[in-house]
Scaffold this motif. Sequence first.
Motif, short mmCIF file in Angstrom:
data_model
loop_
_atom_site.label_atom_id
_atom_site.label_comp_id
_atom_site.label_asym_id
_atom_site.label_seq_id
_atom_site.Cartn_x
_atom_site.Cartn_y
_atom_site.Cartn_z
N ALA A 46 0.85 -1.18 0.00
CA ALA A 46 0.00 0.00 0.00
C ALA A 46 0.89 1.24 0.00
O ALA A 46 2.07 1.16 0.35
CB ALA A 46 -0.87 0.01 1.24
N VAL A 47 0.34 2.38 -0.41
CA VAL A 47 1.09 3.63 -0.36
C VAL A 47 0.25 4.69 0.35
O VAL A 47 -0.87 4.98 -0.05
CB VAL A 47 1.46 4.13 -1.78
N VAL A 48 0.81 5.22 1.45
CA VAL A 48 0.15 6.23 2.26
C VAL A 48 1.09 7.41 2.38
O VAL A 48 2.19 7.26 2.92
CB VAL A 48 -0.13 5.70 3.68
N GLU A 49 0.66 8.57 1.91
CA GLU A 49 1.49 9.77 2.00
C GLU A 49 2.93 9.47 1.57
O GLU A 49 3.88 9.83 2.26
CB GLU A 49 1.47 10.30 3.45
N ASP A 50 3.05 8.81 0.46
CA ASP A 50 4.35 8.46 -0.14
C ASP A 50 5.19 7.48 0.67
O ASP A 50 6.37 7.26 0.36
CB ASP A 50 5.17 9.71 -0.46
N ILE A 51 4.61 6.88 1.71
CA ILE A 51 5.29 5.80 2.41
C ILE A 51 4.66 4.49 1.93
O ILE A 51 3.44 4.35 1.88
CB ILE A 51 5.13 5.92 3.94
N VAL A 52 5.51 3.55 1.53
CA VAL A 52 5.03 2.26 1.03
C VAL A 52 5.08 1.26 2.18
O VAL A 52 6.06 1.21 2.92
CB VAL A 52 5.90 1.79 -0.15
N LEU A 53 4.00 0.50 2.36
CA LEU A 53 3.90 -0.42 3.51
C LEU A 53 3.40 -1.77 3.02
O LEU A 53 2.48 -1.84 2.20
CB LEU A 53 2.93 0.17 4.55
N THR A 54 4.00 -2.83 3.51
CA THR A 54 3.54 -4.17 3.16
C THR A 54 3.78 -5.12 4.32
O THR A 54 4.57 -4.82 5.22
CB THR A 54 4.25 -4.69 1.89
N THR A 145 6.80 -10.52 8.73
CA THR A 145 7.60 -9.33 8.46
C THR A 145 6.71 -8.24 7.87
O THR A 145 5.74 -8.53 7.17
CB THR A 145 8.74 -9.67 7.46
N ALA A 146 7.03 -7.02 8.18
CA ALA A 146 6.41 -5.88 7.50
C ALA A 146 7.56 -5.03 7.01
O ALA A 146 8.69 -5.15 7.49
CB ALA A 146 5.50 -5.09 8.44
N GLY A 147 7.30 -4.19 6.04
CA GLY A 147 8.37 -3.36 5.50
C GLY A 147 7.86 -2.01 5.06
O GLY A 147 6.69 -1.87 4.70
N VAL A 148 8.77 -1.01 5.14
CA VAL A 148 8.44 0.31 4.62
C VAL A 148 9.43 0.68 3.52
O VAL A 148 10.59 0.30 3.56
CB VAL A 148 8.47 1.42 5.70
N GLY A 149 8.92 1.41 2.55
CA GLY A 149 9.76 1.89 1.45
C GLY A 149 9.35 3.30 1.09
O GLY A 149 8.38 3.84 1.62
N ARG A 150 10.13 3.90 0.20
CA ARG A 150 9.80 5.26 -0.24
C ARG A 150 10.11 5.40 -1.72
O ARG A 150 10.71 4.52 -2.32
CB ARG A 150 10.62 6.27 0.56
N ARG A 151 9.70 6.52 -2.29
CA ARG A 151 9.99 6.79 -3.70
C ARG A 151 11.49 6.87 -3.90
O ARG A 151 12.22 7.36 -3.04
CB ARG A 151 9.42 8.14 -4.15
N SER A 152 11.92 6.40 -5.06
CA SER A 152 13.34 6.50 -5.37
C SER A 152 13.48 7.31 -6.65
O SER A 152 12.53 7.45 -7.42
CB SER A 152 13.93 5.11 -5.57
N GLU A 153 14.69 7.81 -6.87
CA GLU A 153 14.94 8.52 -8.13
C GLU A 153 14.73 7.61 -9.32
O GLU A 153 14.26 8.04 -10.37
CB GLU A 153 16.39 9.02 -8.16
N SER A 154 15.08 6.33 -9.15
CA SER A 154 14.92 5.38 -10.25
C SER A 154 13.46 5.26 -10.66
O SER A 154 13.15 5.10 -11.84
CB SER A 154 15.44 4.00 -9.86
N LEU A 155 12.56 5.30 -9.68
CA LEU A 155 11.14 5.19 -10.02
C LEU A 155 10.69 6.41 -10.82
O LEU A 155 10.00 6.28 -11.84
CB LEU A 155 10.31 5.04 -8.73
#
Lengths: 351, 351
Positions: A46-54, A145-155
Amino acid sequence: MKIITMAHGAGGEAMQRLIKDVILKHLRFDPEVSVEVSLEDLDDSAVVEDIVLTTDAHTVKPIFFPGGDIGVLAVSGTINDLAVMGAEPLALSSSLVIEEGFPIEDLERILESMRRTCERAGVPIVTGDTKVVERNALDGIIVTTAGVGRRSESLDRNIEVVRRYREFEGRWLKDSNVRDGDAIIVSGYIGDHGIAILSFREGYGFESEIQSDVKPLNKMIERALHEGGVVAMKDPTRGGLANALNEFAAKSGVGIEIFEEKIPVREAVWAACEMLGIDALEIGNEGCVVLAVVREMAESVLQALKETEEGKDAEIIGYATKNVRGVVMRTSVGGRKIVEPPVGDPVPRIC
Amino acid sequence: MKIITMAHGAGGEAMQRLIKDVILKHLRFDPEVSVEVSLEDLDDSAVVEDIVLTTDAHTVKPIFFPGGDIGVLAVSGTINDLAVMGAEPLALSSSLVIEEGFPIEDLERILESMRRTCERAGVPIVTGDTKVVERNALDGIIVTTAGVGRRSESLDRNIEVVRRYREFEGRWLKDSNVRDGDAIIVSGYIGDHGIAILSFREGYGFESEIQSDVKPLNKMIERALHEGGVVAMKDPTRGGLANALNEFAAKSGVGIEIFEEKIPVREAVWAACEMLGIDALEIGNEGCVVLAVVREMAESVLQALKETEEGKDAEIIGYATKNVRGVVMRTSVGGRKIVEPPVGDPVPRIC
């Protein structure tokens, strides 16, 4: 009384119905925060306020198997779920539920394996929880496990490249982004993980030739995004390639045509599937991803994948097309076969 | 062979040793991302690049209990773990592991309860996972929630207020922030949750008078931060108030003196503890938090808490002080008692 059955966890139609008719129905509400990719999208994250969560719970049986264990599986699965959204994985949480009497030596093996996988991916576990339940209240250990991610320049760069060739809405790589003409790429052999575990568990003997390919794929994916042109990606875990392609097709409203002889499947996996009456396309994977790429960039993305260790066996296996409905496979002998979303899971408890 | 015992999950010394000597030892590595609050801080949440992350597995038994169920517990617990770091909770993930044969009606009750709790807190579940295991491979259902949060204006304002009175390092409300002179506040009655579950499970009969107080506390905490002066907060779950205060003391390197007659404990909870030989300070809570507040702001924060429904029974129970080592309680009859970190959990499986 309606009860939960094994099919409800199998990644097929019964699970889709449970998720849509029970889980989503009850959990639905309109929050104040901006949710760009929500529960209802049923994407990998999922993406919430540019934070990616799974998140994913892991109940694989046995916990140690040829080519891996529950630890590498838990870390890789969560990293891959973040990466296929186009996110840069930042950090993980790990929640252990352990049965009383579980050997501490086994726990240490699992933790070591988690750390090694974290190091390979460059993503740390930063928080966790440990619960112990009485003997027989659980079959060994569950690692969630859960994980957080964010936008990258590559994206951002990747989406810029996509927009040179066609319109692209949104800012993330969602299952619903596939359009007529996009190429479908698989990043490596399918079926290895499921067949390795099944064979080892049931003593079929294929595990001498087939090992699980479970691994973190964020660096390979980063390379593909850097090349540019990727519109959607999916981790073909439960329900396998058949489910992943059907989700692309259904959510994007486009048909997909694939070519049997292009799908990378090892001889030994074919042989095992043949013997066991299992469809290789329905087996859950943990070491490859499916990508949808604008046709003009398909060859470049394929080459970029092939330059990585994780993607060296990548293949373009077909195209999205308005000319078919759902997912259709051109067989090696020239026939046409409809690839249905799997009803159940041919190989349970592999993740 | 060393094995996992129930004490390893009980929130006391055995669990601390498992976490430090086994889990941290194996998971340790230096990532490239900036981790402001890490696994080794053993705080309620971690902070990575200003994203707050936490997780908890919930194995409460029974899953429905007086005053709540595993659903409200899972959502509240994760929201509270984020909120006590000073973060604004943004979104949750929910991972369900369900035993084959589990009634769908019970699943629906749990999900409804999760949604209602999310609505009360204003924090949505945005992603999830569902696994099913065979009958007898699990005792019912495990709900693992993870959550993400971010810095809020209230947190910045709160720290500004702290800095009017003393030095304050860092940007988050860590357990190690407590200093000589800080006031210790408990936001409500302690022991209700643990005693309600224990009594219901074992049929002691106290559950007619005592219900679990499990609830999301983010709005109450937001109110306290808005007032300003809070330096640390803790969710006194496993190991109860005794564990929370000892963690403050040990991590901050300061003593804590509390006054028995100031600690809010219901008559019925005292009576139950007396009868069962349980120390109320060691019982896990799910409906209150412990706050350390600069002394000059203690009365204002107390009033702010008391203005909220969730904090109306808040009390200042003591002070951090250089004059004692560890945690010391002045008893109602004028004695002094050392409050040790609990060795095990007097009431297992309440979260």
